[in-house]
Design a protein around this motif. Structure first.
Motif, PDB file in Angstrom:
ATOM      1  N   PHE A 168     -18.203  19.656  -8.193  1.00  0.00           N
ATOM      2  CA  PHE A 168     -18.781  19.395  -6.869  1.00  0.00           C
ATOM      3  C   PHE A 168     -18.461  17.952  -6.436  1.00  0.00           C
ATOM      4  CE2 PHE A 168     -22.298  17.671  -4.378  1.00  0.00           C
ATOM      5  CZ  PHE A 168     -22.393  18.586  -3.352  1.00  0.00           C
ATOM      6  N   LEU A 169     -18.683  16.998  -7.356  1.00  0.00           N
ATOM      7  CA  LEU A 169     -18.431  15.583  -7.040  1.00  0.00           C
ATOM      8  C   LEU A 169     -16.954  15.354  -6.725  1.00  0.00           C
ATOM      9  CD1 LEU A 169     -20.628  13.746  -9.707  1.00  0.00           C
ATOM     10  CD2 LEU A 169     -21.070  13.998  -7.261  1.00  0.00           C
ATOM     11  N   GLU A 188     -17.035  25.396 -11.057  1.00  0.00           N
ATOM     12  CA  GLU A 188     -18.396  25.101 -10.624  1.00  0.00           C
ATOM     13  C   GLU A 188     -18.904  23.895 -11.393  1.00  0.00           C
ATOM     14  OE1 GLU A 188     -20.176  28.847 -11.415  1.00  0.00           O
ATOM     15  OE2 GLU A 188     -18.862  29.803  -9.953  1.00  0.00           O
ATOM     16  N   GLY A 189     -20.175  23.622 -11.253  1.00  0.00           N
ATOM     17  CA  GLY A 189     -20.752  22.514 -11.994  1.00  0.00           C
ATOM     18  C   GLY A 189     -20.750  21.236 -11.175  1.00  0.00           C
ATOM     19  N   VAL A 190     -21.557  20.277 -11.662  1.00  0.00           N
ATOM     20  CA  VAL A 190     -21.775  19.039 -10.911  1.00  0.00           C
ATOM     21  C   VAL A 190     -20.484  18.243 -10.770  1.00  0.00           C
ATOM     22  CG1 VAL A 190     -23.076  16.879 -10.882  1.00  0.00           C
ATOM     23  CG2 VAL A 190     -24.145  18.962 -11.728  1.00  0.00           C
ATOM     24  N   THR A 196     -19.765   8.841  -5.645  1.00  0.00           N
ATOM     25  CA  THR A 196     -19.208  10.006  -6.344  1.00  0.00           C
ATOM     26  C   THR A 196     -18.149   9.571  -7.349  1.00  0.00           C
ATOM     27  OG1 THR A 196     -17.629  10.330  -4.541  1.00  0.00           O
ATOM     28  CG2 THR A 196     -19.618  11.656  -4.476  1.00  0.00           C
TER      29      THR A 196
END
Lengths: 388, 64
Positions: free
Chosen positions: A134-135, A129-131, A30
């Protein structure tokens, strides 16, 4: 080194590694895209990274809109919300104002409004939000809040002990080998051991620094609470016992900033924390000033201003543990030396992944062999393979 | 190496000599970009390039 000593360090290396490896693999995977989050955000068109012309929002250059006016714009569009943070940028006129239902609302309830301080316009909301978000959450606390953060801190500490014990074992292993030896043609296990040792020893200092600073960052919340209860309480002693200042009586931010700039000309704010939250007292605007040189800009100095009258209460340097936290952030993120440093960070992150992965394979390959057999393998520089 | 047999026992100084230099250079690299821009950044990049270069060197010279 006696056989007994090697055995102890072998067992320390085995168990600290085994416990932390799965989590460290996740952190390295990550962490890799997170190194480049600025570049990735720019490509995907996040509002806060789009170039906006004008003086930096952290400065007091002419042409920048008043903070009170910007706050008024935001609050007019956020009914029932109170301000909790204002944060500034050193490169663009963009800034953020964070609002929440209560002064002490948790981060999940906060809304981050992005503004252009040159035009006075709200340009958007920072997406949670979004990748990449999240990571970041996975990397920071695995979606488990403070307990998750502290847990990963413990894993980071075990990783550091694994580095230490691995370095101790490097000595008996390399007793009859030259630095850089890579025996690639004898057996897969010997090749994996040699690569594990070489990549581990060359990346040792980097892994140690990024690991330990990660541990310090994981302790950010308790460290900040300690500062709030101790130093901050001392700075605002005269206000102890008074009822919290309600948002309806908050005074002018521009007046508060002017008082701070008069006391510390040349220092720009990184962010302002409003009363009642985790970064201030219940009665003060806490203006966190950056240092004036590249070396000191990461170290913030809090200036406490009476939230109602706008009069400066106290400015005091951060205690040593908050200074350590300030330096641990850039040293962990690798975002302080432009793109080449980020690329080197990524290479060393991949080295770490490889060391973790080969370590896991080496354990899986001979996990039924006893400790004595593994000690003999270390002692012989890998020539006597651990027996089943 | 120095004509000695491949199997002679190395001293701790011999074993940790190169790793220690690489570690010190890494630390210089980690700190210098914090301290300044321009030349300090270049020093940082050069110093932190040493660990990957050491691996490339080993892969070219020491594979057997």
């Amino acid at each position: 080194m006696t056989r007994g000593t090697i055995r102890v360090w072998y067992l320390v290396h085995k168990w600290t590694s085994l416990i932390c490896t799965l989590f460290l693999l996740m952190l390295c995977v990550t962490g890799l895209p997170l190194i480049f989050h600025d570049e990735i955000d720019a490509l995907s068109g996040e509002p806060d990274s789009m170039a906006a012309g004008g003086p930096p929002s952290s400065s007091d250059a002419p042409g920048l809109k008043s903070l009170d006016a910007l706050l008024g714009t935001v609050l007019a569009n956020a009914p029932g919300q109170v301000p909790v943070f204002m944060a500034f940028d050193n490169d663009t006129p963009l800034m953020t104002i964070t609002t929440a239902p209560q002064p002490d609302s948790s981060g999940a309830d906060m809304t981050i409004h992005v503004l252009d301080r040159a035009t006075g316009e709200v340009t958007g909301r920072e997406s949670e939000e979004g990748v990449m978000h999240f990571l970041l959450q996975l990397h920071t606390d695995m979606f488990m809040g403070l307990p998750g953060m502290l847990f990963l801190g413990v894993m980071g500490f075990l990783f550091f002990i694994a580095l230490l014990s691995g370095t101790v074992l490097y000595a008996p292993f390399m007793r009859k080998l030259d630095f850089g030896t890579l025996r690639v043609s004898r057996s897969r296990r010997l090749r994996q051991i040699d690569y594990h040792n070489l990549l581990g020893i060359v990346a040792l200092a980097w892994m140690g620094v990024v690991g330990l600073t990660g541990v310090i960052n994981a302790a950010a919340t308790p460290l900040r609470q300690m500062w709030q209860m101790d130093e901050l309480a001392e700075m605002t002693l005269a206000y102890a016992g008074q009822p919290p200042l309600p948002p309806s009586r908050y005074g002018s931010i521009d007046k508060a900033m002017a008082a701070v700039r008069a006391a510390r000309p040349g220092n720009n704010p990184q962010f302002i924390a409003f009363p009642g939250g985790g970064f201030s007292s219940k009665h003060h605007y806490a203006v966190f000033l950056q240092g004036t040189t590249k070396l000191t800009e990461h170290v913030l100095t809090p200036a406490l201003v009476d939230g109602e009258s706008g009069v400066l209460t106290d400015i005091r340097q951060m205690p040593w543990y908050m200074v350590a936290l300030s330096y641990s952030q850039p040293l962990h993120f690798g975002d302080y030396g432009a793109l080449p440093l980020k690329i080197l960070w990524a290479i060393l992150d991949l080295f770490t992944l490889y060391v973790l992965w080969t370590g896991l394979l080496l354990w899986l390959g001979k996990r039924r062999a006893g400790a004595d057999a593994h000690v003999r393998e270390v002692e012989s520089g890998g020539l006597v393979a651990a027996a089943e | 190496m120095t004509g000695k047999s491949r199997n002679h026992v190395r001293s701790l100084r011999h074993i940790f000599g190169a790793p220690l230099i690489i570690a010190l250079l890494s630390l210089v690299g980690l700190v210098s970009a914090l301290a300044g821009d321009g030349a300090a950044d270049w020093l940082s990049w050069a110093a932190l390039l040493v660990p990957p270069l050491a691996v490339v060197w080993a892969m070219r010279k020491h594979r057997r």
